[in-house]
Enzyme design. Sequence first.
Site, PDB file in Angstrom:
ATOM      1  N   HIS A 181       0.817  -1.209   0.000  1.00  0.00           N
ATOM      2  CA  HIS A 181       0.000   0.000   0.000  1.00  0.00           C
ATOM      3  C   HIS A 181       0.859   1.272   0.000  1.00  0.00           C
ATOM      4  CE1 HIS A 181       0.502  -0.265   4.508  1.00  0.00           C
ATOM      5  NE2 HIS A 181       0.579   1.043   4.360  1.00  0.00           N
ATOM      6  N   ASP A 212       0.101  -7.545   1.300  1.00  0.00           N
ATOM      7  CA  ASP A 212       0.569  -6.179   1.545  1.00  0.00           C
ATOM      8  C   ASP A 212       2.095  -6.083   1.594  1.00  0.00           C
ATOM      9  OD1 ASP A 212       0.343  -3.493   1.851  1.00  0.00           O
ATOM     10  OD2 ASP A 212      -0.428  -3.532   3.905  1.00  0.00           O
ATOM     11  N   SER A 290       4.768   2.161   8.020  1.00  0.00           N
ATOM     12  CA  SER A 290       4.487   1.034   7.139  1.00  0.00           C
ATOM     13  C   SER A 290       5.682   0.688   6.283  1.00  0.00           C
ATOM     14  CB  SER A 290       3.295   1.356   6.236  1.00  0.00           C
ATOM     15  OG  SER A 290       2.105   1.357   6.967  1.00  0.00           O
TER      16      SER A 290
END
Length: 635
Positions: A181, A212, A290
């Site tokens: 993402h 992901d 992230s």
Amino acid sequence: MAIAVASCWFNALASTSTSRYTVSSQRLFSASQIPATRLVIPKAVSQSQNPRKRTPKEHTHKSSPEKEANSQKISRRSRDERKYSDADNRSGIKKTEKPQSTAFKSFGTQRKSAKGFMGNLTDQQAETAKIQDAAFLNAVVKVYCTHTAPDYSLPWQKQRQFTSTGSAFMIGDGKLLTNAHCVEHNTQVKVKRRGDDTKYVAKVLAKGMECDIALLSVENEKFWKGAEPLQFGHLPRLQDAVTVVGYPLGGDTISVTKGVVSRIEVTSYAHGSAELLGIQIDAAINPGNSGGPAFNDQGECIGVAFQVYRSDDVENIGYVIPTTVVSHFLDDYERNGKYTGFPSLGILLQKLENPALRACLKVPSNEGVLVRRVEPTSGASSVLKEGDVIVSFDGVDVGSEGTVPFRSTERIAFRYLISQKFTGDTAEVGIIRAGDFMKVKTAMNPRVHLVPYHIEGGQPSYLIVAGLVFTPLSEPLIDEECEDSIGLKLLTKARYSMARFKGEQIVILSQVLANEVNIGYEDMSNEQVLKFNGTRIKNIHHLAHLVDSCKEKYLIFEFEDNYLAVLEREASSAASSCILKDYGIPSERSSDLLEPYVDPIGTGENQVMDDNDLGVGDTPPITNSEFGSDGLQWA
């Protein structure tokens, strides 16, 4: 733009894998396990305002409380899943093990001695100095990404670009690992090392949306000068110390947060719609984290930070993608030169905890799960039937509550064993059918979604016929449109219907571009088109083929409840160029529809099918994340 993501990974039976990297598992979240709060994915730190979505219906139509309640009930992702938020952290795998220094061993440990204030301060300063000097921190880099997402409501164009930052880390061979993402819909990706003022252009080699994870490469040799890749550690134990490293919101320099492992189980990856093994930690994970690595107290990478749980009732719940899931992704890429996905049996399961139910199915012991439904597109459709009881998978016994042994004293969801497989592998399934035990073999392939979570190639297909805009229904389109404007009946199909064959799509009339040729249809929007001139539509390419080959006087589109839209063929053809010019549209169809049409199920099966063939009406109200509350599970 937070995307719900939940993830769990587990390492059970890892010794049975011959792969260089360990594989991952999947599990569905039980609605009863988590309060009705939100799962949130702390996304990459946005550097510019996200583009305004062009959904005028959201501003002109307000859904009633009743409709909103109904829409919420049939949401594909559970309310719990939406509490998870991408953490924008990345992690990498080290392929060679090296002796760890003393600084590595002390990195991330928790001090519990009852010293005085000055003593504690001295210890903290010493430990901070060790962390700052740790060489492995230099393997963590900052990611700068420019995103240009499609406009699903106006599929011939893109939304306004925006930028974001995240984290990544080095795994050797000139490659970096981050979250998918973080680089989704990327038009440019740059990375910068710690303490450097130069940004280097990175290339996205592969993206695993469901897990992901994304793999990057940097060709400039200066970027790798003096750098060492991270080592991957084993799956941690409960209460093991964990340290998350990345570039979160709040500053430009590297950030370190510490905590412990609080849970390891299969859970939902909201961004990718999968259920895989995940590590729950209490270390702070924030936007920008992230793609960053999480370390154990030996300085080994044990996973990638990617999401958090947001709720007024809880705090400090973050999630890390385990190295076993990362290993599966990397092995998949090495085997196939691309990411092919995690496989699925494509079956709907039910627990067999009730003794009367087991006796009725002639199951002699407290074991197995009931096959309630088999997807027509799955490899298991040729060997498994409704009413079969699965008692083993590749020789591992399956319990009546849908779990299998995990490590020494633990159990984990049956889906873990399935996720250990790769696309194209064969699995041996032990079943009880009408009281008889037998073993069958089935091919393992990724699940085929009738309504996809992500668009292949990044740009949606579309077809414009005399101002009528047709496009396939997808989750991004549903998210972009107001759910009330989509309609309850269409949402129900999107959530609960199964694909009958690979390549099937739900094609909708997105909107009508007003023109004299389509007078009377201007208010139509988000309606499923079922037939064209009496022929059932299989996908949007099929619709384009039917329109192109039509020689009849009228173009007749049939929608739900026998609603008709009829156009005169020659007048429609003459008006097309004028409509495209008036609305500034470059082409009447997307480039993929220019290719020759290939019937996905063969000309002999081009029969008319009703709604029951679509799986509507007899499919129970389930989501991908349910298993415990009502005893249902997709595997």
